[in-house]
Enzyme design. Structure first.
Site, short mmCIF file in Angstrom:
data_model
loop_
_atom_site.label_atom_id
_atom_site.label_comp_id
_atom_site.label_asym_id
_atom_site.label_seq_id
_atom_site.Cartn_x
_atom_site.Cartn_y
_atom_site.Cartn_z
N PHE A 129 -30.10 38.22 -66.20
CA PHE A 129 -30.48 37.18 -67.74
C PHE A 129 -32.59 37.30 -66.95
CE2 PHE A 129 -32.37 33.67 -69.92
CZ PHE A 129 -32.32 34.64 -70.85
N ASP A 214 -35.18 37.74 -59.47
CA ASP A 214 -35.97 36.99 -60.42
C ASP A 214 -34.84 36.06 -59.67
OD1 ASP A 214 -35.80 35.48 -62.50
OD2 ASP A 214 -34.62 37.18 -63.89
N LYS A 243 -39.67 28.03 -64.60
CA LYS A 243 -38.52 27.29 -64.29
C LYS A 243 -39.24 25.94 -63.45
CE LYS A 243 -34.75 28.62 -67.05
NZ LYS A 243 -34.61 30.00 -66.68
C1 PLP Z 1 -34.67 31.08 -67.37
C2 PLP Z 1 -35.39 32.08 -66.62
C3 PLP Z 1 -35.37 33.06 -67.47
C4 PLP Z 1 -36.15 33.01 -68.20
O1 PLP Z 1 -37.57 32.41 -68.31
P1 PLP Z 1 -38.62 31.99 -69.91
O2 PLP Z 1 -39.45 30.71 -68.90
O3 PLP Z 1 -37.11 30.94 -70.34
O4 PLP Z 1 -38.42 33.15 -70.08
C5 PLP Z 1 -35.83 34.52 -66.59
N1 PLP Z 1 -34.65 34.51 -65.87
C6 PLP Z 1 -33.33 34.22 -65.31
C7 PLP Z 1 -33.15 33.96 -63.77
C8 PLP Z 1 -33.72 32.50 -65.64
O5 PLP Z 1 -32.97 32.04 -65.20
#
Ligand code: PLP
Length: 391
Positions: A129, A214, A243
Site C-alpha cells: 500500500f 516506503d 504518518k
Molecule cells: C498510510 C500509508 C501511505 C499513504 O499515506 P497517506 O498519508 O494516507 O497518503 C503510504 N504508504 C504506507 C506504507 C502507508 O501506511
C-alpha cells in the site's frame, strides 16, 4: 441520499472529542485505550504537551509563507533528518501518497537525467500500500484499490511477497527501482526479514536499480529504531515518510541520496503547503523526541513486553487469535474470526485497534504507551475475545 461527507469510509459509530496520551474520550464520556494511534500517526499520543507547545508557539508567529521563500523550520527539520539517516536531501509533503508520487517521479527523472529515459519499470509487491493517488494505486496494484480507476499509470510490475525466484527473474539492469515496505502495514503487518532486505540491496547494487523504501507506517521509531531499515543496516536510495513524523499534523517527506535525487532540479517538483512553518515546527519537535536513542530503547523494551503479553493472549484465546506478528510497536494479531468482528468487540470493551489485510488486527499504539497501559490493553483485548467466544 448521499451524505454531506463523501461516503468512502465504513466508519465506526464513535465520535472522539478529546485525547490524552494513549486515551481518547468519546462524546458520551467513555474512555478508549487507543492502540491504533490514528493508524500509526499519533506517535507521541494525543495532546502531547511538547507538541501542543510547539504548535501553538508557531501558530502565534507564522503559519505559511510558500516555498517561494526560505523556511527556517523546514531547513532545520531537513538538517535533522539528513544528520540522522542515510539521506543527503529531503522534500516535504503533506501526506504519504504525495511522498509516493515524488518517489516515483524522482526515480523516473533519475534515469532520464542520466540519459536512459526508457528505464522506467518499477518492481513492486503484492499486498503493498502506497496511498490513494492515481500513481500510488498503480504502484500497489491491488484489485480493491484500482478497480474502476483505469487506465492506470503504466510502469509497475507486481511480484508475490517473499518469492525470491520471481524477484531475481524480474530485476535486471533495465529495472528503474524496487519499491517495498520493509513491513507491510495495510497488507497485514508482514515484515520483510532483515536478510531479505540485505539481499534486495545487493540485487539493486548488481543491477543499478534504485532501492525505494516506503516507511510511511513502519518509520519514525515505530519498530524501535528510527527507521525499520536500520535493523538490517542497509542504505536505501529513497525513503518515503509520513504518518508519525507529524505526530497528527499532516506532514510527509521523501528522503534521498544525492545520487538518487540528481534529476530533481529547480522547477521539477513543488508543493504549496509541503514543509510549511506550522507543519515543520511540529515535525521538528517530533524528531527531537523520537530520534533520541533513550526514547527508542524504551520503545524496544515496551515492545518486548507487549509482544510477550500478546503471545499469552493468543494462547488463552485460540478460537479468536492465531498468532502475533510484526516488530517493535507495529504488531499484528492474525485472527481466527473476521477481523472486523474483533475490532468491533474491542470497541465494546473500550480498546481501539485497526483492521489490516490477511485478516489481521493491527496494534500501532502511541510510542509513549506506558507499562500500565500495555497491561490495561491486554485486559481489554482479553475481554473482547471473551465477548466473541460467548456470542
Ligand atoms: C498510510 C500509508 C501511505 C499513504 O499515506 P497517506 O498519508 O494516507 O497518503 C503510504 N504508504 C504506507 C506504507 C502507508 O501506511
Amino acid at each position: 441520499m448521499i451524505p454531506p461527507v463523501l461516503p468512502t469510509y465504513a466508519r465506526a459509530p464513535l465520535t472522539f472529542v478529546r485525547g490524552e496520551g494513549a486515551w481518547l474520550v468519546e462524546a458520551d464520556g467513555r474512555r478508549f485505550l487507543d492502540l491504533g494511534a490514528g493508524i500509526a500517526v499519533n506517535a507521541l499520543g494525543h495532546a502531547h504537551p511538547a507538541l501542543v507547545a510547539a504548535l501553538t508557539e508557531q501558530a502565534g508567529r507564522l503559519w505559511h509563507v510558500s516555498n517561494l521563500y526560505r523556511i527556517a523550520e523546514q531547513e532545520q527539520l531537513a538538517e535533522k533528518l539528513v544528520a540522522a539517516t542515510f539521506a543527503d536531501t529531503v522534500f516535504f509533503t503533506n501526506s504519504g501518497t504525495e511522498a509516493a508520487e515524488l518517489a516515483i517521479k524522482m526515480v523516473r527523472k533519475h534515469w532520464s537525467a542520466k540519459g536512459d529515459p526508457g528505464r522506467t519499470e518499477i518492481v513492486a509487491f503484492e499486498g503493498s500500500f502506497h496511498g490513494r493517488s492515481t500513481g500510488a494505486i498503480a504502484a500497489a496494484g491491488a484489485e480493491k484499490l484500482v478497480k474502476g480507476f483505469g487506465p492506470l499509470m503504466p510502469g509497475f510490475v507486481h511480484l508475490p511477497w517473499g518469492d525470491h525466484g520471481a524477484l531475481k527473474a524480474a530485476v535486471s539492469d533495465r529495472t528503474a527501482a524496487v519499491l517495498i515496505e520493509p513491513i507491510q502495514g495495510e497488507g497485514g503487518i508482514r515484515a520483510l526479514p532483515d536478510a531479505c532486505l540485505k539481499g534486495l540491496r545487493a540485487l539493486c547494487d548488481e543491477t543499478g536499480a534504485l532501492l525505494v523504501l516506503d516507511e510511511v507506517q513502519c518509520g519514525m521509531g515505530r519498530t524501535g529504531r528510527l527507521f525499520a531499515h536500520d535493523w538490517a543496516g542497509v542504505r536505501p536510495d529513497i525513503v518515503m515518510v509520513a504518518k508519525g513524523i507529524g505526530g497528527g499534523f499532516p506532514l510527509g517527506a521523501v528522503l534521498a541520496t544525492e545520487a538518487a535525487a540528481s534529476g530533481m532540479t529547480v522547477g521539477t517538483h513543488g508543493s504549496t503547503y509541503g514543509g510549511n512553518p506550522l507543519a515543520c515546527a511540529v515535525g521538528l519537535k517530533v524528531m527531537e523526541l523520537v530520534a533520541d536513542e533513550d526514547f527508542l530503547a524504551e520503545v524496544r523494551r515496551k515492545a518486548g513486553l507487549m509482544r510477550q503479553r500478546l503471545e499469552g493472549l493468543v494462547a488463552a484465546h485460540p478460537g479468536v487469535f492465531e498468532a502475533v506478528r510484526g516488530q517493535g510497536l507495529m504488531l499484528g494479531l492474525k485472527c481466527a474470526r473476521p477481523n472486523a468482528d474483533v475490532v468491533a468487540a474491542g470497541h465494546a470493551e473500550g480498546v481501539l485497534t485497526v483492521p489490516g489485510g490477511d485478516n489481521v488486527i493491527r496494534l500501532l499504539p502511541p510510542l509513549t504507551l506506558t507499562e500500565a497501559e500495555i497491561a490495561e490493553g491486554i485486559v481489554r483485548l482479553d475481554r473482547a475475545a471473551a465477548r466473541l467466544e460467548a456470542a
